[in-house]
Scaffold this motif. Structure first.
Motif, PDB file in Angstrom:
ATOM      1  N   ASP A  66      13.685  76.617  78.757  1.00 12.13           N
ATOM      2  CA  ASP A  66      13.121  76.785  77.412  1.00 12.13           C
ATOM      3  C   ASP A  66      12.998  78.262  77.055  1.00 12.13           C
ATOM      4  N   ARG A  67      12.566  79.061  78.007  1.00 12.41           N
ATOM      5  CA  ARG A  67      12.437  80.504  77.750  1.00 12.41           C
ATOM      6  C   ARG A  67      13.800  81.128  77.459  1.00 12.41           C
ATOM      7  N   LEU A  68      14.811  80.706  78.195  1.00 12.58           N
ATOM      8  CA  LEU A  68      16.158  81.224  77.956  1.00 12.58           C
ATOM      9  C   LEU A  68      16.657  80.830  76.569  1.00 12.58           C
ATOM     10  N   MET A  69      16.341  79.604  76.135  1.00 11.85           N
ATOM     11  CA  MET A  69      16.782  79.153  74.820  1.00 11.85           C
ATOM     12  C   MET A  69      16.043  79.878  73.700  1.00 11.85           C
ATOM     13  N   VAL A  70      14.787  80.245  73.921  1.00  8.62           N
ATOM     14  CA  VAL A  70      14.050  81.037  72.934  1.00  8.62           C
ATOM     15  C   VAL A  70      14.665  82.427  72.826  1.00  8.62           C
ATOM     16  N   GLU A  71      15.055  83.006  73.968  1.00  3.70           N
ATOM     17  CA  GLU A  71      15.726  84.302  73.943  1.00  3.70           C
ATOM     18  C   GLU A  71      17.063  84.205  73.202  1.00  3.70           C
ATOM     19  N   LEU A  72      17.777  83.106  73.438  1.00  2.00           N
ATOM     20  CA  LEU A  72      19.055  82.904  72.760  1.00  2.00           C
ATOM     21  C   LEU A  72      18.842  82.750  71.258  1.00  2.00           C
ATOM     22  N   ASP A  73      17.752  82.094  70.861  1.00  6.14           N
ATOM     23  CA  ASP A  73      17.442  81.918  69.444  1.00  6.14           C
ATOM     24  C   ASP A  73      17.251  83.269  68.752  1.00  6.14           C
ATOM     25  N   ALA A  74      16.690  84.231  69.474  1.00  9.12           N
ATOM     26  CA  ALA A  74      16.491  85.557  68.882  1.00  9.12           C
ATOM     27  C   ALA A  74      17.824  86.237  68.595  1.00  9.12           C
ATOM     28  N   ARG A  75      18.852  85.925  69.386  1.00 10.02           N
ATOM     29  CA  ARG A  75      20.175  86.524  69.186  1.00 10.02           C
ATOM     30  C   ARG A  75      21.023  85.723  68.196  1.00 10.02           C
ATOM     31  N   ARG A  76      20.772  84.411  68.142  1.00 11.10           N
ATOM     32  CA  ARG A  76      21.555  83.544  67.260  1.00 11.10           C
ATOM     33  C   ARG A  76      20.613  82.603  66.489  1.00 11.10           C
ATOM     34  N   PRO A  77      19.814  83.155  65.585  1.00 18.79           N
ATOM     35  CA  PRO A  77      18.784  82.350  64.905  1.00 18.79           C
ATOM     36  C   PRO A  77      19.336  81.244  64.019  1.00 18.79           C
ATOM     37  N   GLU A  78      20.601  81.343  63.643  1.00 21.95           N
ATOM     38  CA  GLU A  78      21.152  80.346  62.721  1.00 21.95           C
ATOM     39  C   GLU A  78      21.228  78.942  63.333  1.00 21.95           C
ATOM     40  N   TYR A  79      21.177  78.848  64.652  1.00 21.00           N
ATOM     41  CA  TYR A  79      21.309  77.534  65.282  1.00 21.00           C
ATOM     42  C   TYR A  79      19.965  76.846  65.552  1.00 21.00           C
ATOM     43  N   GLY A  80      18.872  77.573  65.511  1.00 19.90           N
ATOM     44  CA  GLY A  80      17.565  76.963  65.757  1.00 19.90           C
ATOM     45  C   GLY A  80      17.321  76.581  67.207  1.00 19.90           C
ATOM     46  N   PHE A  81      17.886  77.338  68.148  1.00 21.15           N
ATOM     47  CA  PHE A  81      17.773  76.998  69.565  1.00 21.15           C
ATOM     48  C   PHE A  81      16.330  76.943  70.066  1.00 21.15           C
ATOM     49  N   ALA A  82      15.442  77.741  69.494  1.00 18.22           N
ATOM     50  CA  ALA A  82      14.053  77.747  69.953  1.00 18.22           C
ATOM     51  C   ALA A  82      13.370  76.411  69.696  1.00 18.22           C
ATOM     52  N   LEU A  83      13.882  75.655  68.747  1.00 18.98           N
ATOM     53  CA  LEU A  83      13.260  74.385  68.389  1.00 18.98           C
ATOM     54  C   LEU A  83      13.868  73.203  69.144  1.00 18.98           C
ATOM     55  N   HIS A  84      15.188  73.080  69.101  1.00 14.90           N
ATOM     56  CA  HIS A  84      15.812  71.910  69.725  1.00 14.90           C
ATOM     57  C   HIS A  84      16.327  72.172  71.133  1.00 14.90           C
ATOM     58  N   LYS A  85      16.296  73.443  71.577  1.00 12.19           N
ATOM     59  CA  LYS A  85      16.677  73.827  72.947  1.00 12.19           C
ATOM     60  C   LYS A  85      18.124  73.446  73.293  1.00 12.19           C
ATOM     61  N   GLY A  86      18.963  73.326  72.286  1.00 15.40           N
ATOM     62  CA  GLY A  86      20.365  73.043  72.540  1.00 15.40           C
ATOM     63  C   GLY A  86      20.719  71.572  72.605  1.00 15.40           C
ATOM     64  N   TYR A  87      19.746  70.687  72.415  1.00 16.12           N
ATOM     65  CA  TYR A  87      20.028  69.249  72.415  1.00 16.12           C
ATOM     66  C   TYR A  87      20.595  68.821  71.054  1.00 16.12           C
ATOM     67  N   CYS A  88      21.151  67.638  71.018  1.00 20.03           N
ATOM     68  CA  CYS A  88      21.813  67.152  69.804  1.00 20.03           C
ATOM     69  C   CYS A  88      20.801  66.526  68.850  1.00 20.03           C
ATOM     70  N   THR A  89      20.261  67.327  67.972  1.00 17.80           N
ATOM     71  CA  THR A  89      19.328  66.873  66.948  1.00 17.80           C
ATOM     72  C   THR A  89      20.005  67.024  65.583  1.00 17.80           C
ATOM     73  N   PRO A  90      19.455  66.420  64.542  1.00 13.96           N
ATOM     74  CA  PRO A  90      20.038  66.607  63.202  1.00 13.96           C
ATOM     75  C   PRO A  90      20.127  68.076  62.796  1.00 13.96           C
ATOM     76  N   VAL A  91      19.107  68.855  63.151  1.00 10.41           N
ATOM     77  CA  VAL A  91      19.125  70.286  62.818  1.00 10.41           C
ATOM     78  C   VAL A  91      20.279  70.983  63.527  1.00 10.41           C
ATOM     79  N   HIS A  92      20.455  70.679  64.800  1.00 13.13           N
ATOM     80  CA  HIS A  92      21.531  71.301  65.566  1.00 13.13           C
ATOM     81  C   HIS A  92      22.895  70.856  65.041  1.00 13.13           C
ATOM     82  N   ASP A  93      23.027  69.567  64.724  1.00 13.93           N
ATOM     83  CA  ASP A  93      24.283  69.058  64.171  1.00 13.93           C
ATOM     84  C   ASP A  93      24.631  69.760  62.857  1.00 13.93           C
ATOM     85  N   ALA A  94      23.596  69.996  62.024  1.00 14.70           N
ATOM     86  CA  ALA A  94      23.829  70.671  60.745  1.00 14.70           C
ATOM     87  C   ALA A  94      24.294  72.105  60.972  1.00 14.70           C
TER      88      ALA A  94
END
Length: 250
Positions: free
Chosen positions: A168-196
């Motif tokens: 989770d911490r790694l995904m939050v760090e990744l979200d800071a570099r690529r905020p357009e994907y919302g990684f801090a919220l869905h952690k890379g799982y297949c959610t509607p937000v991630h699909d969008a």
């Protein structure tokens, strides 16, 4: 039939030990130290797979009371257990497997190899290894697959927490570099937000291209992806904006 004096002593399992039953029984019969192994991120389509191995102190059941499968704990509780486990564990090892390795080897093979590497990374080789759900060979020592291991074996639950919090911490760090994907919220799982976000931006290098949804998104032309962006007040808005982020938390 063996003579009575040659037969091993019967193992008595004490029900009152709760999720510490397996470890306590193995320790009591000289088969410890007992290591639990678990992973986080196997089903995600982005980000690393994280595998952890952990050996707990036999007498720490009260200090770690309530420890269970990390997915059943709140984020705050996971962080607290992570702090306690890293401070009090006899030994622990955490392995981070990047998406490129997952794509090259396949998620299951990468997971199995990660478990072996995590156990091999322990300072003191365990006498017994407990895994969550399915049998794993190649530890170089006895191992037991425990159904719902992260709920019934404390050392597996501890490994679950270590893996989940680290990832989770790694995904939050990744979200800071690529905020357009919302990684801090869905952690890379297949959610509607991630699909969008995949539809709007296509995959990034941290996605797992061996996953069908990612490989499909990679083939979509940029012009088509641009058309999937949301129109708000006459202007294009990224598919993962504040409105899309609300209420999404894994």
């Amino acid at each position: 039939m063996l003579p009575p004096e040659w037969r091993p002593a019967r193992a008595v399992v004490r029900r009152s030990a709760g999720s510490w039953t397996l470890q306590s029984t193995l320790d009591r019969h000289g088969l410890g130290p007992v290591a639990g192994v678990d992973e986080a991120g196997r089903g995600a389509c982005a980000g690393p797979l994280v595998v952890a191995a952990c050996v707990l102190r036999p007498g720490d059941s009260k200090r770690l009371e309530g420890l269970t499968d990390s997915k059943l704990l709140t984020a705050t509780a996971r962080e607290e257990y992570f702090r306690l486990i890293t401070r009090r564990a006899v030994d622990l090892s955490i392995v981070v497997i990047p998406p490129t390795e997952i794509d090259r080897r396949g998620v299951h093979v990468a997971n199995i190899e990660g478990m072996r590497r995590a156990v091999a990374g322990l300072t003191t080789p365990p006498g017994y290894v407990l895994t969550d759900g399915f049998a794993v060979r190649g530890f170089g020592r006895p191992a037991l697959a425990v159904p719902k291991g992260d709920q019934v074996a404390a050392c597996v639950a501890a490994a679950s927490v270590l893996a989940k919090v680290t990832r989770d911490r790694l995904m939050v760090e990744l979200d800071a570099r690529r905020p357009e994907y919302g990684f801090a919220l869905h952690k890379g799982y297949c959610t509607p937000v991630h699909d969008a976000a995949l539809a709007a931006y296509g995959p990034c290098p941290e996605h797992r291209f061996s996953f069908v949804n990612v490989s499909a998104a990679a083939t979509v032309p940029a012009a088509v992806r641009a058309a999937t962006a949301l129109v708000h007040n006459g202007t294009l808005t990224p598919a993962v904006g504040p409105e899309a982020r609300e209420g999404v938390q894994l």
